[in-house]
Scaffold this motif. Sequence first.
Motif, PDB file in Angstrom:
ATOM      1  N   ALA A   1       0.839  -1.204   0.000  1.00 27.10           N
ATOM      2  CA  ALA A   1       0.000   0.000   0.000  1.00 27.10           C
ATOM      3  C   ALA A   1       0.873   1.252   0.000  1.00 27.10           C
ATOM      4  O   ALA A   1       0.605   2.209  -0.743  1.00 27.10           O
ATOM      5  CB  ALA A   1      -0.935  -0.003   1.202  1.00 27.10           C
ATOM      6  N   LEU A   2       1.911   1.259   0.812  1.00 25.68           N
ATOM      7  CA  LEU A   2       2.822   2.405   0.863  1.00 25.68           C
ATOM      8  C   LEU A   2       3.551   2.588  -0.466  1.00 25.68           C
ATOM      9  O   LEU A   2       3.770   3.721  -0.923  1.00 25.68           O
ATOM     10  CB  LEU A   2       3.823   2.241   2.010  1.00 25.68           C
ATOM     11  CG  LEU A   2       3.215   2.367   3.414  1.00 25.68           C
ATOM     12  CD1 LEU A   2       4.194   1.867   4.470  1.00 25.68           C
ATOM     13  CD2 LEU A   2       2.778   3.792   3.691  1.00 25.68           C
ATOM     14  N   GLN A   3       3.891   1.478  -1.105  1.00 28.14           N
ATOM     15  CA  GLN A   3       4.537   1.537  -2.418  1.00 28.14           C
ATOM     16  C   GLN A   3       3.609   2.205  -3.428  1.00 28.14           C
ATOM     17  O   GLN A   3       4.038   3.032  -4.228  1.00 28.14           O
ATOM     18  CB  GLN A   3       4.906   0.128  -2.877  1.00 28.14           C
ATOM     19  CG  GLN A   3       5.558   0.077  -4.236  1.00 28.14           C
ATOM     20  CD  GLN A   3       5.810  -1.351  -4.691  1.00 28.14           C
ATOM     21  OE1 GLN A   3       5.208  -2.302  -4.185  1.00 28.14           O
ATOM     22  NE2 GLN A   3       6.702  -1.502  -5.653  1.00 28.14           N
ATOM     23  N   LYS A   4       2.330   1.858  -3.382  1.00 28.17           N
ATOM     24  CA  LYS A   4       1.352   2.463  -4.280  1.00 28.17           C
ATOM     25  C   LYS A   4       1.252   3.975  -4.062  1.00 28.17           C
ATOM     26  O   LYS A   4       0.920   4.712  -4.979  1.00 28.17           O
ATOM     27  CB  LYS A   4      -0.013   1.811  -4.095  1.00 28.17           C
ATOM     28  CG  LYS A   4      -0.086   0.386  -4.606  1.00 28.17           C
ATOM     29  CD  LYS A   4      -1.407  -0.253  -4.243  1.00 28.17           C
ATOM     30  CE  LYS A   4      -1.507  -1.648  -4.799  1.00 28.17           C
ATOM     31  NZ  LYS A   4      -1.652  -1.686  -6.250  1.00 28.17           N
ATOM     32  N   LEU A   5       1.529   4.416  -2.839  1.00 24.21           N
ATOM     33  CA  LEU A   5       1.461   5.841  -2.518  1.00 24.21           C
ATOM     34  C   LEU A   5       2.800   6.556  -2.744  1.00 24.21           C
ATOM     35  O   LEU A   5       2.882   7.777  -2.599  1.00 24.21           O
ATOM     36  CB  LEU A   5       1.039   6.025  -1.053  1.00 24.21           C
ATOM     37  CG  LEU A   5      -0.358   5.560  -0.700  1.00 24.21           C
ATOM     38  CD1 LEU A   5      -0.603   5.678   0.796  1.00 24.21           C
ATOM     39  CD2 LEU A   5      -1.403   6.345  -1.487  1.00 24.21           C
TER      40      LEU A   5
ATOM     41  N   ARG B   1       1.935   4.062  11.902  1.00 23.65           N
ATOM     42  CA  ARG B   1       0.746   4.386  12.708  1.00 23.65           C
ATOM     43  C   ARG B   1      -0.504   4.455  11.830  1.00 23.65           C
ATOM     44  O   ARG B   1      -1.565   3.952  12.205  1.00 23.65           O
ATOM     45  CB  ARG B   1       0.953   5.688  13.473  1.00 23.65           C
ATOM     46  CG  ARG B   1       1.881   5.531  14.672  1.00 23.65           C
ATOM     47  CD  ARG B   1       1.873   6.775  15.565  1.00 23.65           C
ATOM     48  NE  ARG B   1       2.321   7.973  14.875  1.00 23.65           N
ATOM     49  CZ  ARG B   1       3.584   8.375  14.799  1.00 23.65           C
ATOM     50  NH1 ARG B   1       4.541   7.661  15.370  1.00 23.65           N
ATOM     51  NH2 ARG B   1       3.899   9.496  14.173  1.00 23.65           N
ATOM     52  N   SER B   2      -0.385   5.072  10.670  1.00 22.10           N
ATOM     53  CA  SER B   2      -1.526   5.190   9.761  1.00 22.10           C
ATOM     54  C   SER B   2      -1.983   3.813   9.269  1.00 22.10           C
ATOM     55  O   SER B   2      -3.177   3.492   9.297  1.00 22.10           O
ATOM     56  CB  SER B   2      -1.154   6.083   8.576  1.00 22.10           C
ATOM     57  OG  SER B   2      -2.259   6.274   7.736  1.00 22.10           O
ATOM     58  N   MET B   3      -1.020   3.003   8.823  1.00 22.62           N
ATOM     59  CA  MET B   3      -1.355   1.658   8.335  1.00 22.62           C
ATOM     60  C   MET B   3      -1.933   0.792   9.449  1.00 22.62           C
ATOM     61  O   MET B   3      -2.905   0.075   9.242  1.00 22.62           O
ATOM     62  CB  MET B   3      -0.118   0.971   7.736  1.00 22.62           C
ATOM     63  CG  MET B   3       0.289   1.502   6.387  1.00 22.62           C
ATOM     64  SD  MET B   3      -0.914   1.036   5.126  1.00 22.62           S
ATOM     65  CE  MET B   3      -0.769   2.434   4.046  1.00 22.62           C
ATOM     66  N   ASN B   4      -1.353   0.860  10.628  1.00 20.79           N
ATOM     67  CA  ASN B   4      -1.822   0.066  11.758  1.00 20.79           C
ATOM     68  C   ASN B   4      -3.256   0.441  12.142  1.00 20.79           C
ATOM     69  O   ASN B   4      -4.075  -0.430  12.438  1.00 20.79           O
ATOM     70  CB  ASN B   4      -0.884   0.221  12.952  1.00 20.79           C
ATOM     71  CG  ASN B   4      -1.138  -0.818  14.014  1.00 20.79           C
ATOM     72  OD1 ASN B   4      -1.479  -1.957  13.727  1.00 20.79           O
ATOM     73  ND2 ASN B   4      -0.969  -0.429  15.261  1.00 20.79           N
TER      74      ASN B   4
ATOM     75  N   LEU C   1      -6.153  -0.043   1.345  1.00 20.42           N
ATOM     76  CA  LEU C   1      -5.357   0.579   2.411  1.00 20.42           C
ATOM     77  C   LEU C   1      -4.739   1.884   1.914  1.00 20.42           C
ATOM     78  O   LEU C   1      -4.714   2.885   2.648  1.00 20.42           O
ATOM     79  CB  LEU C   1      -4.245  -0.356   2.872  1.00 20.42           C
ATOM     80  CG  LEU C   1      -4.569  -1.360   3.959  1.00 20.42           C
ATOM     81  CD1 LEU C   1      -3.381  -2.292   4.171  1.00 20.42           C
ATOM     82  CD2 LEU C   1      -4.959  -0.684   5.247  1.00 20.42           C
ATOM     83  N   ALA C   2      -4.252   1.879   0.682  1.00 18.79           N
ATOM     84  CA  ALA C   2      -3.668   3.090   0.103  1.00 18.79           C
ATOM     85  C   ALA C   2      -4.716   4.201   0.020  1.00 18.79           C
ATOM     86  O   ALA C   2      -4.429   5.358   0.352  1.00 18.79           O
ATOM     87  CB  ALA C   2      -3.080   2.794  -1.276  1.00 18.79           C
ATOM     88  N   VAL C   3      -5.932   3.849  -0.377  1.00 24.39           N
ATOM     89  CA  VAL C   3      -7.017   4.839  -0.443  1.00 24.39           C
ATOM     90  C   VAL C   3      -7.301   5.392   0.945  1.00 24.39           C
ATOM     91  O   VAL C   3      -7.397   6.609   1.148  1.00 24.39           O
ATOM     92  CB  VAL C   3      -8.304   4.226  -1.048  1.00 24.39           C
ATOM     93  CG1 VAL C   3      -9.495   5.169  -0.886  1.00 24.39           C
ATOM     94  CG2 VAL C   3      -8.097   3.853  -2.503  1.00 24.39           C
ATOM     95  N   GLU C   4      -7.435   4.506   1.925  1.00 25.47           N
ATOM     96  CA  GLU C   4      -7.791   4.909   3.284  1.00 25.47           C
ATOM     97  C   GLU C   4      -6.726   5.776   3.953  1.00 25.47           C
ATOM     98  O   GLU C   4      -7.045   6.662   4.730  1.00 25.47           O
ATOM     99  CB  GLU C   4      -8.071   3.677   4.158  1.00 25.47           C
ATOM    100  CG  GLU C   4      -9.271   2.872   3.723  1.00 25.47           C
ATOM    101  CD  GLU C   4     -10.565   3.640   3.779  1.00 25.47           C
ATOM    102  OE1 GLU C   4     -10.781   4.405   4.741  1.00 25.47           O
ATOM    103  OE2 GLU C   4     -11.376   3.480   2.848  1.00 25.47           O
ATOM    104  N   CYS C   5      -5.458   5.523   3.651  1.00 28.16           N
ATOM    105  CA  CYS C   5      -4.359   6.219   4.333  1.00 28.16           C
ATOM    106  C   CYS C   5      -3.723   7.327   3.502  1.00 28.16           C
ATOM    107  O   CYS C   5      -2.846   8.038   3.988  1.00 28.16           O
ATOM    108  CB  CYS C   5      -3.293   5.205   4.738  1.00 28.16           C
ATOM    109  SG  CYS C   5      -3.897   3.973   5.901  1.00 28.16           S
TER     110      CYS C   5
END
Length: 189
Positions: free
Chosen positions: A12-16, A32-35, A137-141
């Motif tokens: 997800a972080l890679q996508k962002l 923290r955001s992902m968790n 997850l990428a959308v949410e964070c």
Amino acid sequence: MTISNVAIANRALQKLGAERIESLTENSPNARSMNAAFEITRRAEIRRYDWSFAIARASIAADAADTTWGSWNRYSLPNDFLRLIRDDETGQAPDWRIEGLYIVTADASPLEIRYLADITDPTYFDTLFIEAFASKLAVECCQEITGSTSRKQDAKDDYSFAINEAKRIGAIEKPAAESPEDSWLNARL
């Protein structure tokens, strides 16, 4: 590579285009955001579609307690229950209602159900689910991590593509389509 919750968060972080993490509990803004989003997003994504890896069956005995009123039987939901799949083997929608932690129905015991189970072990996840989950997850964070609304739209597009691919490939079960009535065939039966 072994699939883990951290690997999914890092996808997800890679996508962002954001910095990756070592652990969901590390003291960094990205972790923290992902968790904060991970568990609720995972459960929501499994519940949202009939993912083949999450479909389970159970045979449930009637609960000893009667319903407060009415003559229907009460059945406790399985502990890993997320959502009832509303059709049985015949393709018919059974007359069941979910009330709180129970299924209430006139059907006799045992009640045989298909449902979506809360699968927590990422090694059981379908690869296409992982891709869709990471995209969600990428959308949410996105806003919290990047501060960019254009990246959020890109993440939403990526999520839509991942879901469409999962449907196309068959990772998301689709109910069997009933054949249309054909008067020519019916006349010959």
